[in-house]
Design an enzyme around this catalytic site. Structure first.
Site, PDB file in Angstrom:
ATOM      1  N   PRO A  14       0.791  -1.234   0.000  1.00 45.49           N
ATOM      2  CA  PRO A  14       0.000   0.000   0.000  1.00 45.49           C
ATOM      3  C   PRO A  14       0.824   1.285   0.000  1.00 45.49           C
ATOM      4  CG  PRO A  14      -0.881  -1.543   1.599  1.00 45.49           C
ATOM      5  CD  PRO A  14       0.369  -2.165   1.053  1.00 45.49           C
ATOM      6  N   ASN A  15       0.384   2.212  -0.821  1.00 47.12           N
ATOM      7  CA  ASN A  15       0.928   3.581  -0.931  1.00 47.12           C
ATOM      8  C   ASN A  15       2.267   3.684  -1.663  1.00 47.12           C
ATOM      9  OD1 ASN A  15      -1.241   4.914   0.521  1.00 47.12           O
ATOM     10  ND2 ASN A  15      -0.450   3.842   2.318  1.00 47.12           N
ATOM     11  N   ARG A  22       5.392  10.975  -2.360  1.00 45.17           N
ATOM     12  CA  ARG A  22       5.054  10.649  -0.969  1.00 45.17           C
ATOM     13  C   ARG A  22       6.270  10.840  -0.058  1.00 45.17           C
ATOM     14  NH1 ARG A  22       4.699   4.513   1.357  1.00 45.17           N
ATOM     15  NH2 ARG A  22       3.945   5.070   3.399  1.00 45.17           N
ATOM     16  N   TYR A  27      11.276   8.676   1.732  1.00 51.49           N
ATOM     17  CA  TYR A  27      11.307   7.601   0.726  1.00 51.49           C
ATOM     18  C   TYR A  27      12.066   7.961  -0.559  1.00 51.49           C
ATOM     19  CZ  TYR A  27       7.779   5.693   3.843  1.00 51.49           C
ATOM     20  OH  TYR A  27       7.127   5.211   4.953  1.00 51.49           O
ATOM     21  N   ASN A  78       8.029  -5.548  -0.466  1.00 50.50           N
ATOM     22  CA  ASN A  78       7.939  -4.408   0.433  1.00 50.50           C
ATOM     23  C   ASN A  78       6.467  -4.331   0.810  1.00 50.50           C
ATOM     24  OD1 ASN A  78       7.818  -2.064   1.854  1.00 50.50           O
ATOM     25  ND2 ASN A  78       9.009  -0.843   0.390  1.00 50.50           N
ATOM     26  N   ALA A  81       2.955  -0.704   5.055  1.00 48.34           N
ATOM     27  CA  ALA A  81       2.373  -0.712   6.410  1.00 48.34           C
ATOM     28  C   ALA A  81       1.893  -2.097   6.832  1.00 48.34           C
ATOM     29  CB  ALA A  81       1.219   0.289   6.484  1.00 48.34           C
ATOM     30  N   HIS A  84       3.679  -4.365   9.449  1.00 53.02           N
ATOM     31  CA  HIS A  84       3.630  -4.194  10.897  1.00 53.02           C
ATOM     32  C   HIS A  84       2.434  -4.865  11.566  1.00 53.02           C
ATOM     33  CE1 HIS A  84       6.774  -1.484   9.804  1.00 53.02           C
ATOM     34  NE2 HIS A  84       5.950  -0.696   9.134  1.00 53.02           N
ATOM     35  N   ASP A  91       0.904 -15.302   7.181  1.00 50.66           N
ATOM     36  CA  ASP A  91       0.495 -16.695   7.001  1.00 50.66           C
ATOM     37  C   ASP A  91       0.661 -17.131   5.546  1.00 50.66           C
ATOM     38  OD1 ASP A  91      -0.082 -16.877   9.666  1.00 50.66           O
ATOM     39  OD2 ASP A  91      -2.262 -16.821   9.431  1.00 50.66           O
ATOM     40  N   GLU A 102      12.304  -9.665   2.415  1.00 48.12           N
ATOM     41  CA  GLU A 102      11.526  -8.481   2.813  1.00 48.12           C
ATOM     42  C   GLU A 102      12.409  -7.250   2.648  1.00 48.12           C
ATOM     43  OE1 GLU A 102      10.566  -8.701   6.988  1.00 48.12           O
ATOM     44  OE2 GLU A 102       9.912  -6.617   7.064  1.00 48.12           O
ATOM     45  N   HIS A 104      12.671  -2.776   2.730  1.00 50.03           N
ATOM     46  CA  HIS A 104      12.109  -1.468   3.072  1.00 50.03           C
ATOM     47  C   HIS A 104      13.055  -0.396   2.574  1.00 50.03           C
ATOM     48  CE1 HIS A 104       9.051  -3.318   5.511  1.00 50.03           C
ATOM     49  NE2 HIS A 104      10.000  -4.107   5.990  1.00 50.03           N
ATOM     50  N   LEU A 105      12.472   0.665   2.059  1.00 45.36           N
ATOM     51  CA  LEU A 105      13.283   1.797   1.599  1.00 45.36           C
ATOM     52  C   LEU A 105      13.906   2.510   2.803  1.00 45.36           C
ATOM     53  CD1 LEU A 105      10.593   2.983  -0.924  1.00 45.36           C
ATOM     54  CD2 LEU A 105      12.912   2.346  -1.600  1.00 45.36           C
ATOM     55  N   SER A 106      13.070   2.756   3.816  1.00 45.10           N
ATOM     56  CA  SER A 106      13.555   3.443   5.010  1.00 45.10           C
ATOM     57  C   SER A 106      14.012   2.412   6.039  1.00 45.10           C
ATOM     58  CB  SER A 106      12.435   4.310   5.600  1.00 45.10           C
ATOM     59  OG  SER A 106      11.357   3.487   6.038  1.00 45.10           O
ATOM     60  N   ARG A 111      12.704   4.422  13.052  1.00 43.19           N
ATOM     61  CA  ARG A 111      11.508   5.254  12.913  1.00 43.19           C
ATOM     62  C   ARG A 111      10.563   5.078  14.120  1.00 43.19           C
ATOM     63  NH1 ARG A 111       9.050   4.902   7.119  1.00 43.19           N
ATOM     64  NH2 ARG A 111       8.009   6.758   7.934  1.00 43.19           N
ATOM     65  N   ARG A 115       6.591   1.058  13.782  1.00 41.45           N
ATOM     66  CA  ARG A 115       7.213   0.526  12.556  1.00 41.45           C
ATOM     67  C   ARG A 115       8.379  -0.410  12.869  1.00 41.45           C
ATOM     68  NH1 ARG A 115       5.105   3.770   8.386  1.00 41.45           N
ATOM     69  NH2 ARG A 115       4.691   5.854   9.154  1.00 41.45           N
TER      70      ARG A 115
HETATM   71  C1  DQA Z   1       8.148   1.077   4.206  1.00 39.15           C
HETATM   72  C2  DQA Z   1       8.113   1.352   5.716  1.00 39.15           C
HETATM   73  C3  DQA Z   1       6.715   1.171   6.269  1.00 39.15           C
HETATM   74  O1  DQA Z   1       6.698   1.429   7.676  1.00 39.15           O
HETATM   75  C4  DQA Z   1       5.751   2.118   5.595  1.00 39.15           C
HETATM   76  O2  DQA Z   1       4.431   1.894   6.063  1.00 39.15           O
HETATM   77  C5  DQA Z   1       5.833   2.083   4.116  1.00 39.15           C
HETATM   78  C6  DQA Z   1       7.122   1.930   3.474  1.00 39.15           C
HETATM   79  C7  DQA Z   1       9.530   1.370   3.586  1.00 39.15           C
HETATM   80  O3  DQA Z   1       9.760   0.953   2.464  1.00 39.15           O
HETATM   81  O4  DQA Z   1      10.350   2.048   4.208  1.00 39.15           O
HETATM   82  O5  DQA Z   1       4.823   2.272   3.441  1.00 39.15           O
HETATM   83  O6  DQA Z   1       7.869  -0.296   3.994  1.00 39.15           O
END
Ligand code: DQA
Length: 158
Positions: A14-15, A22, A27, A78, A81, A84, A91, A102, A104-106, A111, A115
């Site tokens: 998502p997002n 964003r 990011y 990735n 959200a 978390h 599952d 897995e 993550h950009l950040s 954080r 998170r």
């Molecule tokens: C994220 C970190 C998550 O906490 C956040 O909800 C994202 C992006 C990252 O790539 O850093 O949407 O997965």
């Protein structure tokens, strides 16, 4: 490597379709399309094939992961959200017999507290967090190496 053995699926949660606009301070300024293009370039260098998919819907991601089991050699996710809190996603990742990385950009551990916990981390092969686009590119390299290792081991056991 042939066919399915060299195909990897990259999933964005998502997002992440909003990358570029964003929270660029968190990011970066790269769009999702640019990120996917970089992954395609890296895939060419590694002689593997990558498909990319983004969804804002948990169920759609779950359906895609279930379907991926028969068509891909590994996944990079990735989960955004969903990382978390989505036990359903965890599952699904645990149910499929595929190596998953897995990303993550950040750096999620630097954080907000909410998170700093990943419910999917215990069921994946590994996690790369905080390196921006490099998180994805390194994950693709790692998956490619993992598949090579698996094949070598299989050949030795024969
Ligand atoms: C994220 C970190 C998550 O906490 C956040 O909800 C994202 C992006 C990252 O790539 O850093 O949407 O997965």
């Amino acid at each position: 490597m042939t066919g399915k053995e060299k195909k990897f699926l990259v999933l964005h949660g998502p997002n992440l379709n909003l990358l570029g606009s964003r929270e660029p301070d968190v990011y970066g300024s790269l769009t999702l399309e640019e990120l996917n293009q970089m992954l395609q370039q890296e895939a060419k260098k590694l002689h593997v094939v990558v498909d990319c998919f983004q969804s804002n819907c948990e169920g759609e991601l779950i359906n895609t992961i279930q379907a991926a089991a028969g068509c891909y050699a590994g996944l990079i996710i990735n989960a955004a959200a969903l990382t978390h809190y989505s036990i359903a996603l965890r599952d699904t990742l645990a149910a499929i017999n595929l190596p998953v990385i897995e990303v993550h950009l950040s750096n999620i551990y630097a954080r907000e507290e909410f998170r700093q916990h990943s419910v999917i981390a215990p069921v994946v092969l590994g996690q790369i967090s905080g390196l921006g686009k490099e998180s994805y590119l390194l994950a693709l390299r790692a998956l490619t190496l993992q598949k090579k290792r698996e094949r070598k081991q299989e050949a030795e056991e024969r």
